[in-house]
Write an enzyme that holds these catalytic residues in place. Structure first.
Site, PDB file in Angstrom:
ATOM      1  N   SER A 125       0.968  -1.105   0.080  1.00 16.83           N
ATOM      2  CA  SER A 125      -0.027  -0.119   0.246  1.00 16.83           C
ATOM      3  C   SER A 125       0.884   1.168   0.027  1.00 16.83           C
ATOM      4  O   SER A 125       1.920   1.275   0.573  1.00 16.83           O
ATOM      5  CB  SER A 125      -0.842   0.009   1.291  1.00 16.83           C
ATOM      6  OG  SER A 125      -1.403   1.261   1.451  1.00 16.83           O
ATOM      7  N   TYR A 150      -1.923  -0.868  11.027  1.00 15.51           N
ATOM      8  CA  TYR A 150      -2.041  -1.552   9.790  1.00 15.51           C
ATOM      9  C   TYR A 150      -0.979  -0.914   8.857  1.00 15.51           C
ATOM     10  O   TYR A 150      -0.271  -1.956   8.307  1.00 15.51           O
ATOM     11  CB  TYR A 150      -3.520  -0.710   9.307  1.00 15.51           C
ATOM     12  CG  TYR A 150      -3.217  -1.075   7.547  1.00 15.51           C
ATOM     13  CD1 TYR A 150      -3.172   0.161   6.905  1.00 15.51           C
ATOM     14  CD2 TYR A 150      -3.735  -2.331   7.236  1.00 15.51           C
ATOM     15  CE1 TYR A 150      -3.168  -0.166   5.452  1.00 15.51           C
ATOM     16  CE2 TYR A 150      -3.710  -2.439   5.608  1.00 15.51           C
ATOM     17  CZ  TYR A 150      -3.548  -1.204   4.915  1.00 15.51           C
ATOM     18  OH  TYR A 150      -3.372  -1.567   3.739  1.00 15.51           O
ATOM     19  N   LYS A 154       2.175  -3.392   6.822  1.00 18.45           N
ATOM     20  CA  LYS A 154       2.552  -3.310   5.263  1.00 18.45           C
ATOM     21  C   LYS A 154       3.965  -3.216   5.092  1.00 18.45           C
ATOM     22  O   LYS A 154       4.618  -3.778   4.327  1.00 18.45           O
ATOM     23  CB  LYS A 154       1.774  -2.351   4.454  1.00 18.45           C
ATOM     24  CG  LYS A 154       0.553  -2.475   4.201  1.00 18.45           C
ATOM     25  CD  LYS A 154      -0.101  -3.810   3.605  1.00 18.45           C
ATOM     26  CE  LYS A 154      -1.364  -4.444   3.540  1.00 18.45           C
ATOM     27  NZ  LYS A 154      -1.802  -5.807   2.962  1.00 18.45           N
TER      28      LYS A 154
HETATM   29  C1  WQD Z   1      -9.702   9.468   1.030  1.00 20.08           C
HETATM   30  C2  WQD Z   1      -9.727  10.694   1.298  1.00 20.08           C
HETATM   31  C3  WQD Z   1     -10.280  11.515   3.837  1.00 20.08           C
HETATM   32  C4  WQD Z   1     -13.928   9.363   4.114  1.00 20.08           C
HETATM   33  C5  WQD Z   1      -7.239   4.388   2.560  1.00 20.08           C
HETATM   34  C6  WQD Z   1      -6.753   3.234   3.312  1.00 20.08           C
HETATM   35  C7  WQD Z   1      -5.380   2.764   3.042  1.00 20.08           C
HETATM   36  C8  WQD Z   1      -5.145   2.622   1.685  1.00 20.08           C
HETATM   37  C9  WQD Z   1      -5.485   3.495   0.617  1.00 20.08           C
HETATM   38  C10 WQD Z   1      -5.227   0.335   1.361  1.00 20.08           C
HETATM   39  C11 WQD Z   1      -9.135  11.354   2.797  1.00 20.08           C
HETATM   40  C12 WQD Z   1     -11.213  11.717   2.797  1.00 20.08           C
HETATM   41  C13 WQD Z   1     -12.685   9.883   3.772  1.00 20.08           C
HETATM   42  C14 WQD Z   1     -15.133  10.075   4.553  1.00 20.08           C
HETATM   43  C15 WQD Z   1     -13.603  12.001   3.834  1.00 20.08           C
HETATM   44  N1  WQD Z   1      -5.694   1.374   1.379  1.00 20.08           N
HETATM   45  N2  WQD Z   1     -12.749  11.157   3.428  1.00 20.08           N
HETATM   46  N3  WQD Z   1     -14.696  11.716   4.176  1.00 20.08           N
HETATM   47  O1  WQD Z   1      -7.347   7.474   3.631  1.00 20.08           O
HETATM   48  O2  WQD Z   1      -6.317   7.666   1.275  1.00 20.08           O
HETATM   49  O3  WQD Z   1      -6.479   5.452   2.683  1.00 20.08           O
HETATM   50  O4  WQD Z   1      -6.939   3.839   0.897  1.00 20.08           O
HETATM   51  O5  WQD Z   1      -3.995  -0.201   1.646  1.00 20.08           O
HETATM   52  O6  WQD Z   1      -4.831   1.947   4.045  1.00 20.08           O
HETATM   53  O7  WQD Z   1      -6.745   3.879   4.567  1.00 20.08           O
HETATM   54  O8  WQD Z   1      -8.546   6.545   1.983  1.00 20.08           O
HETATM   55  O9  WQD Z   1     -10.935   6.677   1.309  1.00 20.08           O
HETATM   56  O10 WQD Z   1     -10.334   6.658   3.867  1.00 20.08           O
HETATM   57  O11 WQD Z   1      -9.782   8.732   2.331  1.00 20.08           O
HETATM   58  O12 WQD Z   1     -13.340  13.488   3.789  1.00 20.08           O
HETATM   59  O13 WQD Z   1     -16.189   9.896   4.959  1.00 20.08           O
HETATM   60  O14 WQD Z   1     -11.356  10.971   1.581  1.00 20.08           O
HETATM   61  O15 WQD Z   1     -10.129  12.597   4.605  1.00 20.08           O
HETATM   62  O16 WQD Z   1      -8.761  12.962   2.501  1.00 20.08           O
HETATM   63  P1  WQD Z   1      -6.951   6.760   2.603  1.00 20.08           P
HETATM   64  P2  WQD Z   1     -10.084   7.119   2.540  1.00 20.08           P
END
Ligand code: WQD
Length: 338
Positions: A125, A150, A154
């Site tokens: 990741s 988590y 990785k």
């Molecule tokens: C994306 C953006 C949030 C939810 C995840 C996994 C990580 C990896 C990549 C696997 C951020 C914003 C989110 C919400 C929001 N996957 N958001 N409201 O955090 O980049 O990482 O995917 O390996 O392990 O955690 O993805 O979709 O949670 O967030 O504003 O209800 O959307 O702040 O900027 P993230 P995400």
């Protein structure tokens, strides 16, 4: 040729099983259904017309893992998705993550060293980079201190594989560092099935639009970005799945430069949260109910991939756009809630 896909009923796993079957591979799935459903098999069969072998097995049980590999000595390659992946949950229950993400990896690698063909693809990741100093992020960007157990699993996972490849020269491994996989298969037969309240942005958007959630909270609009919201590299899950088949064939055809390689899987383009919302509104034709709230702990400002290494060396590049992904995610949401 027989390929093992652990976590093969999960989001990225199931899409990868489809692409493997489309390329003529016989697929064996190991899944303990802790974060997926056996129903997904029907979706896979509806798309490809081929029934994978499914073994409901918990990889934390070493005897069961050893027993499985004794039954399947003709496996030509292993794609290892099975792992826990909720950042927040990993902070609350780190030992669950170290047991489920690291111990199981060790058990599989111990068995792999016994097989004739030792080809291994690891689901890694972009989380390993943390907030990278330079954007877009290249594979040789420094690995930052993990922001969560988590993310640490990785990083540790890659180290375990690297050390094992040093010790066993005939073990060939590739780690694929996903950015943000989103969307669903265009057939709407398989897609993302988050259990409970979605942590990730895109399923939360589609569940809000379908009426399952009241309103989307956008976590902060005071970041130093074009519109103040965080930037991520959102990549269609079908493009991610296709990369796994290309990477596995790279191993099987002995095309690797070293016996442990790493590739970023991203589009190379960053999109803000508001841009993702705009894309959804465009492809769905409906306004999304959202509000700006405080930042979420642990979020990095921006992360998107430098795709040169994957494009030039792996010979893979994304073919689908953010709009394609959002449209497929919306079609999938309507299908499962319809
Ligand atoms: C994306 C953006 C949030 C939810 C995840 C996994 C990580 C990896 C990549 C696997 C951020 C914003 C989110 C919400 C929001 N996957 N958001 N409201 O955090 O980049 O990482 O995917 O390996 O392990 O955690 O993805 O979709 O949670 O967030 O504003 O209800 O959307 O702040 O900027 P993230 P995400």
């Amino acid at each position: 040729m027989k390929v093992l896909v652990t976590g093969g009923l999960g989001f990225i796993g199931s899409h990868t099983v489809v692409e493997l079957q489309n390329k003529g591979y016989d697929v064996v799935i190991i899944d303990n259904l802790s974060n997926s459903s056996a129903e997904v098999i029907n979706g896979i069969v509806k798309i490809t017309g081929k029934m994978p072998i499914f073994v409901n097995l918990d990889l934390r049980n070493k005897q069961h893992v050893d027993g499985f590999f004794n039954q399947h000595k003709d496996i030509e390659g292993v794609i290892h998705f099975a792992a826990s992946k909720a950042v927040g949950e990993s902070v609350k229950d780190p030992l669950l993550y170290y047991e489920n993400n690291i111990t199981t990896l060790v058990y599989i690698l111990q068995q792999l060293t016994e097989l004739k063909r030792k080809n291994f693809i690891f689901s890694s990741s972009c989380t390993v980079y943390g907030q990278a100093d330079k954007l877009p992020i290249t594979e040789d960007a420094p690995i930052k201190l993990a922001e969560s157990p988590y993310g640490n699993t990785k990083q540790i996972g890659e180290e375990v594989i690297k050390d094992t490849c040093c010790a066993y020269k005939d073990l060939n491994a590739i780690a694929l560092r996903y950015f943000n996989p989103i969307g669903a298969h265009p057939s709407t037969e398989i897609g993302e099935l988050p259990i409970g309240v979605p942590q990730n942005l895109v399923p939360y958007i589609t569940q809000t639009a379908i009426g399952l959630r009241e309103q989307l909270s956008v976590f902060g609009d005071d970041y130093p970005t074009s519109d103040g919201t965080c930037v991520r590299d959102y990549i269609h899950v079908v493009d991610v799945a296709k990369a796994h088949v290309i990477a596995l064939e790279r191993l099987m055809e002995n095309k690797t430069v070293s016996n442990f390689e790493v590739f970023n899987l991203g589009t190379g383009k960053g999109s803000t949260v508001l841009e993702v919302i705009n894309s959804f509104e465009k492809v769905s034709g409906q306004k999304l109910n959202y509000k700006i709230v405080a930042r979420r702990e642990g979020d990095v400002t921006a992360a998107y991939a430098n795709t040169t290494h994957a494009n030039d060396v792996l010979g893979w590049k994304t073919e689908l756009s953010l709009d394609d992904a959002m449209a497929s995610a919306w079609n999938w949401e309507k299908k499962i809630r319809g």
